[in-house]
Design an enzyme around this catalytic site. Structure first.
Site, PDB file in Angstrom:
ATOM      1  N   ALA A  95      10.605  32.802 -21.832  1.00 43.21           N
ATOM      2  CA  ALA A  95      11.461  31.761 -21.249  1.00 43.21           C
ATOM      3  C   ALA A  95      12.106  32.215 -19.940  1.00 43.21           C
ATOM      4  O   ALA A  95      12.628  31.401 -19.198  1.00 43.21           O
ATOM      5  CB  ALA A  95      12.537  31.368 -22.256  1.00 43.21           C
ATOM      6  N   LYS A  96      12.083  33.511 -19.697  1.00 41.70           N
ATOM      7  CA  LYS A  96      12.627  34.116 -18.457  1.00 41.70           C
ATOM      8  C   LYS A  96      14.010  33.566 -18.129  1.00 41.70           C
ATOM      9  O   LYS A  96      14.230  32.987 -17.065  1.00 41.70           O
ATOM     10  CB  LYS A  96      11.642  33.932 -17.302  1.00 41.70           C
TER      11      LYS A  96
END
Ligand SMILES: O=c1ccn([C@@H]2O[C@H](COP(=O)(O)O)[C@@H](O)[C@H]2O)c(=O)[nH]1
Length: 275
Positions: A95-96
């Site tokens: 998901a960074k």
């Protein structure tokens, strides 16, 4: 899941393969479109056909978020399916995320508590107080972007600062953060020539390595310096496995591609006398 449990699974399956679940409605077999949730049906078939060959799955949230609420629902069903049917599998939300502290805590709750992922990828750019909230969750892991697999990694990450490079600074600094043993790092397989230096800085942490398969990285090159006494690697392939075929036999073809990588990994473990 604890790191010890992850290592046990790797030893048992002789595999440190992570399969990327990056579903694309334009690429999945057409017959799946008859189902109410084609993405979940696709993921379920891939998981059932490959779970014995890998130790982790990594859905990249972009491939779900782009379909709005329906996509989020497919992600939720996929993680629930994994947790219920294959609890021994390590799960990674690619998901960074990362933001000011109180916001990072909300991201951590969303992925660790609400969705019950074992780990999440986090961008280090906002520094210590943006990462530590993720590290405060017991038996959950934070995978910090260190040296990514894309060409643009050279724009900032490998640039010299006064006496080092940005990616090395990320590694050095993050080692001093609270609960740093729960940190893993993203290092691209396309950057194999950097693994020796990286292992000098972080000899013990797990490295999540995307970039084999569609991006052309090599398992053998990564293993040369990337493996450590506890294996220390999760090598990811997404498109190379899940889109091996777009016909009705897609899951069998995915299994064949996953098996090729598992066998390569088994060979490397033997070569490096790790198992
Ligand atoms: O440095 C990075 C960080 C993340 N990724 C992600 O991994 C997969 C790779 O997919 P392939 O189809 O095997 O190329 C994808 O979700 C990327 O967003 C990365 O490639 N590199």
């Amino acid at each position: 899941m604890t790191t010890t449990q992850l290592i046990e699974q790797i030893r048992k399956k002789q595999s440190f393969l992570c399969i990327g679940l990056d579903p694309d409605l334009d690429k999945i077999p057409t017959h799946l479109h008859q189902y109410e949730d084609p993405i979940f049906e696709f993921n379920k078939a891939i998981i059932d056909a490959t779970h014995h060959l890998c130790v982790a799955y990594k859905p990249n949230t972009a491939f779900y978020e782009c379909y709005g609420i329906k996509g989020w629902k497919s992600l939720e069903k996929t993680i629930q399916y994994l947790n219920n049917k294959y609890p021994e599998i390590f799960t990674i939300a690619d998901a960074k995320r990362g933001d000011i502290g109180n916001t990072s805590t909300r991201y951590a709750k969303a992925f660790f508590e609400q969705l019950n992922f074992d780990s999440i990828t986090v961008a280090p750019y906002m520094g210590k107080d943006s990462v530590e909230p993720f590290l405060s969750f017991k038996n959950k892991h934070t995978i910090l972007l260190a040296l990514t697999s894309n060409e643009g990694a050279l724009d900032f990450q490998t640039q010299n600062t006064t006496d080092t490079t940005l990616y090395k600074m990320v590694l050095e600094k993050s080692k001093t953060w609270k609960n740093a043993t729960q940190l893993m790092y993203v290092v691209g397989a396309t950057k194999a020539e950097y693994f020796k230096e990286i292992r000098n800085i972080v000899p013990d942490n797990f490295l999540l390595v995307p970039g084999v398969g569609a991006q052309g990285g090599s398992v053998e090159e990564v293993c040369k310096y990337g493996l450590n006494k506890n294996i220390g690697l999760l090598i990811n392939s997404s498109r190379g496995i899940i889109y091996a075929s777009n016909q009705s036999n897609f899951a069998v073809q995915a299994q064949i591609e996953a098996q090729k990588l598992q066998q390569e990994m088994q060979l490397e473990l033997t070569k490096h006398s790790i198992i």
